[in-house]
Structures are given as structure tokens and as C-alpha cells.
Design a protein around this motif. Structure first.
Motif, short mmCIF file in Angstrom:
data_model
loop_
_atom_site.label_atom_id
_atom_site.label_comp_id
_atom_site.label_asym_id
_atom_site.label_seq_id
_atom_site.Cartn_x
_atom_site.Cartn_y
_atom_site.Cartn_z
N GLY A 1 0.79 -1.22 0.00
CA GLY A 1 0.00 0.00 0.00
C GLY A 1 0.82 1.27 0.00
N ARG A 2 2.10 1.12 0.29
CA ARG A 2 2.99 2.29 0.30
C ARG A 2 4.13 2.05 -0.68
N ASP A 3 5.34 2.46 -0.30
CA ASP A 3 6.48 2.36 -1.21
C ASP A 3 7.34 1.14 -0.95
N GLY A 4 6.83 0.18 -0.20
CA GLY A 4 7.62 -1.01 0.12
C GLY A 4 8.16 -0.93 1.54
N MET A 5 8.36 -2.10 2.15
CA MET A 5 8.81 -2.11 3.55
C MET A 5 10.32 -2.09 3.66
N GLY A 6 11.03 -2.17 2.54
CA GLY A 6 12.49 -2.12 2.60
C GLY A 6 13.09 -3.42 3.06
N ASP A 7 14.16 -3.30 3.84
CA ASP A 7 14.88 -4.46 4.33
C ASP A 7 14.00 -5.31 5.24
N LEU A 8 14.22 -6.62 5.21
CA LEU A 8 13.43 -7.54 6.02
C LEU A 8 13.87 -7.59 7.48
N PHE A 9 14.94 -6.89 7.82
CA PHE A 9 15.51 -7.02 9.17
C PHE A 9 14.49 -6.64 10.24
N PHE A 10 13.90 -5.45 10.15
CA PHE A 10 12.99 -5.02 11.21
C PHE A 10 11.67 -5.79 11.23
N PRO A 11 11.09 -6.15 10.08
CA PRO A 11 9.93 -7.03 10.16
C PRO A 11 10.22 -8.33 10.90
N LEU A 12 11.41 -8.89 10.67
CA LEU A 12 11.77 -10.14 11.35
C LEU A 12 12.02 -9.91 12.84
N VAL A 13 12.60 -8.75 13.18
CA VAL A 13 12.81 -8.43 14.59
C VAL A 13 11.46 -8.34 15.31
N TRP A 14 10.51 -7.60 14.71
CA TRP A 14 9.21 -7.45 15.34
C TRP A 14 8.44 -8.76 15.38
N LEU A 15 8.62 -9.59 14.34
CA LEU A 15 7.95 -10.88 14.34
C LEU A 15 8.52 -11.77 15.45
N GLY A 16 9.84 -11.71 15.65
CA GLY A 16 10.44 -12.47 16.74
C GLY A 16 9.93 -12.00 18.09
N MET A 17 9.78 -10.68 18.25
CA MET A 17 9.25 -10.15 19.50
C MET A 17 7.79 -10.54 19.69
N ALA A 18 7.05 -10.61 18.57
CA ALA A 18 5.64 -11.01 18.65
C ALA A 18 5.51 -12.43 19.17
N CYS A 19 6.47 -13.28 18.82
CA CYS A 19 6.42 -14.68 19.26
C CYS A 19 6.63 -14.80 20.76
#
Length: 216
Positions: free
Chosen positions: A100-118
Motif C-alpha cells: 500500500g505504500r512504497d515497500g517495507m524495505g529491508d526484512l531485518f525489522f519485520p523479522l525483529v518485530w515478528l520475533g518479539m511477537a512470538c
């Protein structure tokens, strides 16, 4: 009639199909809220837009999910619902950023937040279940103090690290209001406030400081 009642009760305790369907609904709600928090970063003014993806606000979704599922099944179900809600937030937030925007960029922070979500999802899902269905004062206090401590952590971060006074006051107000409004008795309110202080400091040490180091 009695046999049906016993059967229904057993299904609830074991987390029957209806209960797991509710957990799936909580997960879907997390995805939707993830999209909304991404949008809210453009709606909220100034530094307040950071509250849209605040760890405390996101973990509140898992807490609410666990509380909503408390009457439908076991602690395991509340943990699963909390995990689904938190993972859904991450997927919704970064999914909208990607498509919906210009892309999320690097996967590093999505993976960090996903790890924290777990970690945070099951933890605060169970905290919500403990607060709503806890069989004793200690259990209810522990669940609510952990939840309030998140806002204390955000308040310390806003005041000490970011120097955003208005955000800090808002977070500290939430830190105090959670026990005052959600605890059952004056005694539980006092115990929860007292327990929330070390919870906030521990959360700051093991969550906020490492995140700041990663973001630097």
C-alpha cells in the motif's frame, strides 16, 4: 440435557472448535489493526505518530485477545490467541507498507518485530486471561501489572531517551490508570501499582534498551 452441558463444558476447557475459531478471529483482527496502525502514522500529529506502532499499544492487542478468549478455553488458547494477534499486527503493518505504500524495505525489522511477537504475544495473551479469569489475587495482579508495566516502559523511554514530555506524561497516565480502572478492589489496585514499577523497569532493560541498540 445434563450430558449436553457436560459436553459443552469439556469443549470449552479443552479449547474446542468454537474456541479455536475465536482465536482465528483474534488473529484476523490483529492483521486489520496492523494495517490501521500503519495508516495512523500518517494521521497522528508530530511525534505522536510513533504511538501507532508502540510496543505497549501493540501488546495491548494480545492482552485484550487473551481476555476475550478467557471464557472459551485454557491458558494455552489465550497464548495462541495472543501470538496470533501480535503476529497479525506485524503482517498487517508491514504487508500494507509493502503493497500500500512504497515497500517495507529491508526484512531485518519485520523479522525483529515478528520475533518479539512470538514472545510478547503469548505472554500478554496469558496476562489478559489471568486478569479476567485468574483464580487468586496474585494471578490477577501479575497479569495486570505486566500489562501496566508496558506503559511504564514507554514512559521511561519517552522521558529518558526521546525527551518527549507529552508522550511521557500520556504513557505514565496510562501506567497508573490501568491498575486503577481495571483492578477489582482497592487492595488489588495497590498491589498492581507496586508490582507494575519493577515490571516497567525490567521491560525497559530487556526490551527498550536492546531495541535502541538495534535501531542505532
Amino acid at each position: 440435557m445434563a450430558a449436553t452441558a457436560i459436553s459443552d463444558e469439556s469443549a470449552v476447557r479443552s479449547g474446542g472448535p468454537g474456541a479455536w475459531g475465536a482465536a482465528t478471529a483474534v488473529t484476523a483482527g490483529g492483521v486489520l489493526l496492523g494495517v490501521l496502525t500503519n495508516l495512523a502514522q500518517g494521521w497522528l500529529p508530530g511525534a505522536w505518530n510513533q504511538l501507532a506502532n508502540s510496543g505497549a499499544v501493540w501488546s495491548a492487542v494480545a492482552f485484550v485477545g487473551g481476555a476475550l478468549l478467557a471464557g472459551r478455553g485454557t491458558v494455552r488458547l489465550a497464548a495462541a490467541g495472543g501470538l496470533g494477534a501480535e503476529a497479525g499486527l506485524v503482517v498487517g503493518y508491514y504487508g500494507y507498507a509493502e503493497f500500500g505504500r512504497d515497500g517495507m524495505g529491508d526484512l531485518f525489522f519485520p523479522l525483529v518485530w515478528l520475533g518479539m511477537a512470538c514472545v510478547a504475544g503469548p505472554l500478554f495473551g496469558v496476562a489478559g486471561q489471568w486478569w479476567r479469569r485468574g483464580g487468586g489475587v496474585r494471578v490477577r495482579v501479575a497479569g495486570l501489572a505486566a500489562f501496566a508495566g508496558l506503559f511504564g516502559m514507554e514512559g521511561v523511554t519517552a522521558a529518558w531517551d526521546l525527551h518527549h514530555a507529552s508522550q511521557a506524561w500520556a504513557c505514565f497516565a496510562a501506567f497508573a490508570l490501568v491498575p486503577l480502572l481495571m483492578a477489582r478492589t482497592h487492595r488489588e489496585r495497590a498491589f498492581t501499582l507496586a508490582a507494575a514499577v519493577p515490571c516497567a523497569l525490567v521491560a525497559y532493560a530487556i526490551v527498550a534498551l536492546p531495541l535502541q541498540a538495534v535501531s542505532a
